[in-house]
Design an enzyme around this catalytic site. Structure first.
Site, PDB file in Angstrom:
ATOM      1  N   ARG A 108      -0.329 -14.235  -4.005  1.00 45.39           N
ATOM      2  CA  ARG A 108       1.020 -13.707  -4.311  1.00 45.39           C
ATOM      3  C   ARG A 108       0.978 -12.429  -5.150  1.00 45.39           C
ATOM      4  NH1 ARG A 108       2.834 -19.193  -4.730  1.00 45.39           N
ATOM      5  NH2 ARG A 108       3.745 -19.700  -2.717  1.00 45.39           N
ATOM      6  N   LYS A 117       4.575   1.683  -1.019  1.00 46.98           N
ATOM      7  CA  LYS A 117       4.796   1.105   0.323  1.00 46.98           C
ATOM      8  C   LYS A 117       3.441   0.706   0.887  1.00 46.98           C
ATOM      9  CE  LYS A 117       8.889   3.358   2.183  1.00 46.98           C
ATOM     10  NZ  LYS A 117       9.345   4.283   3.236  1.00 46.98           N
ATOM     11  N   GLU A 176       2.560  15.977   6.237  1.00 46.61           N
ATOM     12  CA  GLU A 176       3.340  15.285   5.197  1.00 46.61           C
ATOM     13  C   GLU A 176       3.682  16.236   4.048  1.00 46.61           C
ATOM     14  OE1 GLU A 176       4.680  12.431   5.740  1.00 46.61           O
ATOM     15  OE2 GLU A 176       3.334  11.053   6.756  1.00 46.61           O
ATOM     16  N   LYS A 187       7.491  13.555  -4.842  1.00 50.60           N
ATOM     17  CA  LYS A 187       7.557  12.189  -4.315  1.00 50.60           C
ATOM     18  C   LYS A 187       7.840  11.200  -5.444  1.00 50.60           C
ATOM     19  CE  LYS A 187       5.985   8.557  -1.558  1.00 50.60           C
ATOM     20  NZ  LYS A 187       5.206   7.988  -0.515  1.00 50.60           N
ATOM     21  N   GLU A 232      13.952   2.086  -1.358  1.00 54.75           N
ATOM     22  CA  GLU A 232      14.514   2.801  -0.214  1.00 54.75           C
ATOM     23  C   GLU A 232      15.884   2.275   0.204  1.00 54.75           C
ATOM     24  OE1 GLU A 232      11.681   4.120   2.873  1.00 54.75           O
ATOM     25  OE2 GLU A 232      13.265   3.657   4.291  1.00 54.75           O
ATOM     26  N   ARG A 246      15.424   7.553  -1.061  1.00 52.27           N
ATOM     27  CA  ARG A 246      14.048   7.551  -0.545  1.00 52.27           C
ATOM     28  C   ARG A 246      13.989   7.701   0.972  1.00 52.27           C
ATOM     29  NH1 ARG A 246       8.914   3.798  -2.519  1.00 52.27           N
ATOM     30  NH2 ARG A 246       7.411   4.735  -1.089  1.00 52.27           N
ATOM     31  N   ASN A 276      11.508   9.836   5.142  1.00 53.36           N
ATOM     32  CA  ASN A 276      11.233   9.443   6.535  1.00 53.36           C
ATOM     33  C   ASN A 276      11.559  10.554   7.525  1.00 53.36           C
ATOM     34  OD1 ASN A 276      10.340   6.794   5.975  1.00 53.36           O
ATOM     35  ND2 ASN A 276      12.455   6.188   5.592  1.00 53.36           N
ATOM     36  N   HIS A 303       9.902  10.764  10.920  1.00 52.89           N
ATOM     37  CA  HIS A 303       9.206   9.497  11.152  1.00 52.89           C
ATOM     38  C   HIS A 303       9.862   8.606  12.202  1.00 52.89           C
ATOM     39  CE1 HIS A 303       6.861  10.761   7.761  1.00 52.89           C
ATOM     40  NE2 HIS A 303       6.127   9.662   7.777  1.00 52.89           N
ATOM     41  N   HIS A 356       7.018   7.638  14.450  1.00 52.34           N
ATOM     42  CA  HIS A 356       6.501   6.267  14.577  1.00 52.34           C
ATOM     43  C   HIS A 356       6.618   5.767  16.015  1.00 52.34           C
ATOM     44  CE1 HIS A 356       6.809   4.989  10.055  1.00 52.34           C
ATOM     45  NE2 HIS A 356       5.724   5.688  10.327  1.00 52.34           N
ATOM     46  N   HIS A 372      -1.101   9.995  12.913  1.00 52.41           N
ATOM     47  CA  HIS A 372       0.187   9.891  12.231  1.00 52.41           C
ATOM     48  C   HIS A 372       0.792  11.271  11.939  1.00 52.41           C
ATOM     49  CE1 HIS A 372       3.288   8.091   9.724  1.00 52.41           C
ATOM     50  NE2 HIS A 372       2.997   8.978   8.785  1.00 52.41           N
TER      51      HIS A 372
HETATM   52  P1  NAD Z   1      -6.947   7.363   8.056  1.00 52.43           P
HETATM   53  O1  NAD Z   1      -6.845   6.514   6.864  1.00 52.43           O
HETATM   54  O2  NAD Z   1      -7.266   6.726   9.360  1.00 52.43           O
HETATM   55  O3  NAD Z   1      -8.029   8.498   7.766  1.00 52.43           O
HETATM   56  C1  NAD Z   1      -8.302   9.458   8.749  1.00 52.43           C
HETATM   57  C2  NAD Z   1      -9.818   9.577   9.027  1.00 52.43           C
HETATM   58  O4  NAD Z   1     -10.429  10.278   7.953  1.00 52.43           O
HETATM   59  C3  NAD Z   1     -10.555   8.259   9.136  1.00 52.43           C
HETATM   60  O5  NAD Z   1     -11.474   8.355  10.191  1.00 52.43           O
HETATM   61  C4  NAD Z   1     -11.293   8.138   7.804  1.00 52.43           C
HETATM   62  O6  NAD Z   1     -12.479   7.404   7.921  1.00 52.43           O
HETATM   63  C5  NAD Z   1     -11.592   9.584   7.503  1.00 52.43           C
HETATM   64  N1  NAD Z   1     -11.739   9.932   6.089  1.00 52.43           N
HETATM   65  C6  NAD Z   1     -10.944   9.551   5.062  1.00 52.43           C
HETATM   66  N2  NAD Z   1     -11.278  10.230   3.956  1.00 52.43           N
HETATM   67  C7  NAD Z   1     -12.318  11.019   4.255  1.00 52.43           C
HETATM   68  C8  NAD Z   1     -13.073  11.970   3.536  1.00 52.43           C
HETATM   69  N3  NAD Z   1     -12.769  12.305   2.284  1.00 52.43           N
HETATM   70  N4  NAD Z   1     -14.108  12.577   4.162  1.00 52.43           N
HETATM   71  C9  NAD Z   1     -14.393  12.310   5.473  1.00 52.43           C
HETATM   72  N5  NAD Z   1     -13.672  11.454   6.229  1.00 52.43           N
HETATM   73  C10 NAD Z   1     -12.640  10.823   5.615  1.00 52.43           C
HETATM   74  O7  NAD Z   1      -5.589   8.186   8.325  1.00 52.43           O
HETATM   75  P2  NAD Z   1      -4.548   8.929   7.366  1.00 52.43           P
HETATM   76  O8  NAD Z   1      -4.026  10.041   8.166  1.00 52.43           O
HETATM   77  O9  NAD Z   1      -5.100   9.182   6.013  1.00 52.43           O
HETATM   78  O10 NAD Z   1      -3.408   7.827   7.157  1.00 52.43           O
HETATM   79  C11 NAD Z   1      -2.556   7.467   8.210  1.00 52.43           C
HETATM   80  C12 NAD Z   1      -1.870   6.171   7.844  1.00 52.43           C
HETATM   81  O11 NAD Z   1      -1.091   6.351   6.647  1.00 52.43           O
HETATM   82  C13 NAD Z   1      -0.936   5.671   8.909  1.00 52.43           C
HETATM   83  O12 NAD Z   1      -1.186   4.320   9.161  1.00 52.43           O
HETATM   84  C14 NAD Z   1       0.433   5.826   8.271  1.00 52.43           C
HETATM   85  O13 NAD Z   1       1.353   4.864   8.734  1.00 52.43           O
HETATM   86  C15 NAD Z   1       0.133   5.657   6.827  1.00 52.43           C
HETATM   87  N6  NAD Z   1       1.125   6.247   5.913  1.00 52.43           N
HETATM   88  C16 NAD Z   1       1.627   5.456   4.937  1.00 52.43           C
HETATM   89  C17 NAD Z   1       2.555   5.971   4.039  1.00 52.43           C
HETATM   90  C18 NAD Z   1       3.069   5.121   2.920  1.00 52.43           C
HETATM   91  O14 NAD Z   1       3.964   5.551   2.204  1.00 52.43           O
HETATM   92  N7  NAD Z   1       2.525   3.939   2.710  1.00 52.43           N
HETATM   93  C19 NAD Z   1       2.942   7.311   4.142  1.00 52.43           C
HETATM   94  C20 NAD Z   1       2.415   8.098   5.157  1.00 52.43           C
HETATM   95  C21 NAD Z   1       1.491   7.547   6.049  1.00 52.43           C
HETATM   96  N1  GLY Z   2       6.062   7.763   3.107  1.00 51.18           N
HETATM   97  C1  GLY Z   2       7.460   7.508   2.919  1.00 51.18           C
HETATM   98  C2  GLY Z   2       7.743   6.819   1.642  1.00 51.18           C
HETATM   99  O1  GLY Z   2       6.850   6.589   0.846  1.00 51.18           O
HETATM  100  O2  GLY Z   2       8.854   6.473   1.403  1.00 51.18           O
END
Ligand code: NAD
Ligand code: GLY
Length: 369
Positions: free
Chosen positions: A124, A146, A188, A230, A240, A244, A248, A251, A255, A267
């Site tokens: 939890r 998030k 982003e 942010k 949100e 907030r 999006n 998005h 998405h 993404h």
């Molecule tokens: P990812 O985490 O898949 O990383 C992209 C690639 O880069 C991977 O292959 C990883 O192994 C590699 N990598 C990471 N750091 C590295 C480094 N320093 N050197 C070499 N390689 C490295 O993708 P991403 O684009 O970082 O994240 C996308 C995800 O984030 C999606 O699932 C999206 O939904 C999510 N997201 C979440 C929020 C939130 O608020 N929670 C906001 C935006 C996106």
């Molecule tokens: N990435 C959108 C949010 O954090 O609200």
């Protein structure tokens, strides 16, 4: 009648610090051993990041006397689902996780969301530290709490709000990032600027030629501005319910493109197309002027990001994914649209025909009857 009030906000202070400093990654083991040293630690990372940073973090934490286990999962969006979650639950239970343990998310947005979801749900909820290593995760996903995973029905449909207790951002980690992933994260940055801050947008427009992963000093400044923007939004609307939603921007379309295309698009690419399409929708609805619509598209193109949907799009799957968007309510899917650079119009219903038209699906539909 008895009235009982459940006061939640004042329950405990959940404030935290985001530290942004070139080279901070090397200092994190010492910082963590001082702040969290007695806790059992689980570092969740991916198969790429473990080679670059995971092993070093593990050995330095162990040398600092911390009890630490590193768990890595295959890199990529496909790890952000329930099979990986179950694998990680098993690993942390076998590793002796307790309520006072700490989960460290070391990696990009996939790892931040996945490890954050484990931290939010196991026993939890246990403490979480975010160490983002992609531009996308540094600028956006590591801050704000998030966390979540994908479901075959759609992207990020399962999740929670679970704030970290600290975030450590090292712009030098971007030096090892594949250039494609840097561009992906820049979507982003553009989103935050376009949605919230016209002077910041103008600043990145002016610097477009200098923006690359090797420019650590400039990246550090961009990160500071974007994270501060942010954080100010998250402080005002953690869950949100209003403001907030502007984060999006791009998005709703993004998405739906990601999940209907089986995650072939990254993404950031999907969000870039989403922003360009949503700017066209804003323009068609008379909300956004032609020049700001053009500026946003030009900025995305200058960052080498796509602005038109892939030709392979499956219209039926795409429109079903739009309907499943988390921002949908009884009256349909609500979009975050743009009024001008730096100002959004959240919660706007958009007719399906206009979505099809701005996505270029209308002619395709008539061609195929
Ligand atoms: P990812 O985490 O898949 O990383 C992209 C690639 O880069 C991977 O292959 C990883 O192994 C590699 N990598 C990471 N750091 C590295 C480094 N320093 N050197 C070499 N390689 C490295 O993708 P991403 O684009 O970082 O994240 C996308 C995800 O984030 C999606 O699932 C999206 O939904 C999510 N997201 C979440 C929020 C939130 O608020 N929670 C906001 C935006 C996106
Ligand atoms: N990435 C959108 C949010 O954090 O609200």
């Amino acid at each position: 009648m008895t009235r009982i009030r459940v006061r939640l906000d004042a329950l405990r202070d959940r404030s935290y610090t985001v530290e942004i400093r070139p080279g901070i990654l090397a200092e994190v083991p010492l910082l963590l051993s001082r702040s969290e040293g007695k806790r059992r630690m689980f570092v969740i990372t991916d198969s790429n990041v473990t080679r670059y940073y995971g092993r070093a973090l593990n050995s330095k934490l162990a040398a600092a006397g911390c009890e630490v286990t590193v768990l890595d999962v295959p890199a990529g969006e496909r790890s952000k689902g329930s099979p990986t979650v179950n694998f990680l639950y098993t690993k942390v239970f076998r590793g002796g996780i307790r309520r006072d343990s700490l989960i460290i998310a070391l990696g990009g947005g996939v790892i931040g969301d996945l490890a954050g979801y484990i931290a939010a749900t196991v026993l939890r909820g246990v403490r979480l530290v975010q160490i983002p290593t992609t531009l996308l995760a540094q600028v956006d996903s590591s801050v704000g709490g998030k966390v979540g995973i994908d479901h075959p029905a759609g992207k990020n449909l399962i999740g929670a709000f679970h704030q970290p207790s600290a975030v450590y951002i090292d712009p030098e980690a971007l030096l090892t990032l594949p250039p494609d992933e840097f561009r992906n994260g820049f979507a982003e940055v553009i989103k935050i600027a376009a949605a919230l801050d016209a002077p910041f947008f103008a600043n990145i427009e002016r610097n477009a030629q200098r923006i690359r992963r090797e420019n650590t000093a400039l990246n550090a400044k961009i990160l500071e501005t974007a994270v501060a923007l942010k954080a100010s939004v998250v402080e005002k609307d953690e869950r949100e319910t209003g403001l907030r939603r502007v984060l999006n921007l791009g998005h709703t379309i993004g998405h739906a493109l990601e999940s209907s295309g089986g995650f072939a698009l990254k993404h950031g690419q999907a969000v870039a197309i989403g922003m360009a399409v949503e700017a066209r929708i804003s323009r068609e609805l008379g909300l956004l002027g032609a020049s700001d619509c053009q500026r946003l598209t030009a900025m995305l193109e200058a960052a080498d990001l796509p602005v038109t949907p892939p030709r392979s799009i499956n219209e039926r799957a795409f429109m079903s994914a739009i309907a499943l968007d988390k921002k949908s309510d009884v009256s349909g899917t609500r979009f975050v649209l743009l009024r001008r650079i730096g100002e959004c119009a959240p919660g706007v219903p958009v007719p399906a025909d206009l979505i099809r038209k701005t996505m270029g699906l209308v002619s395709k539909k008539s061609t195929h009857g």
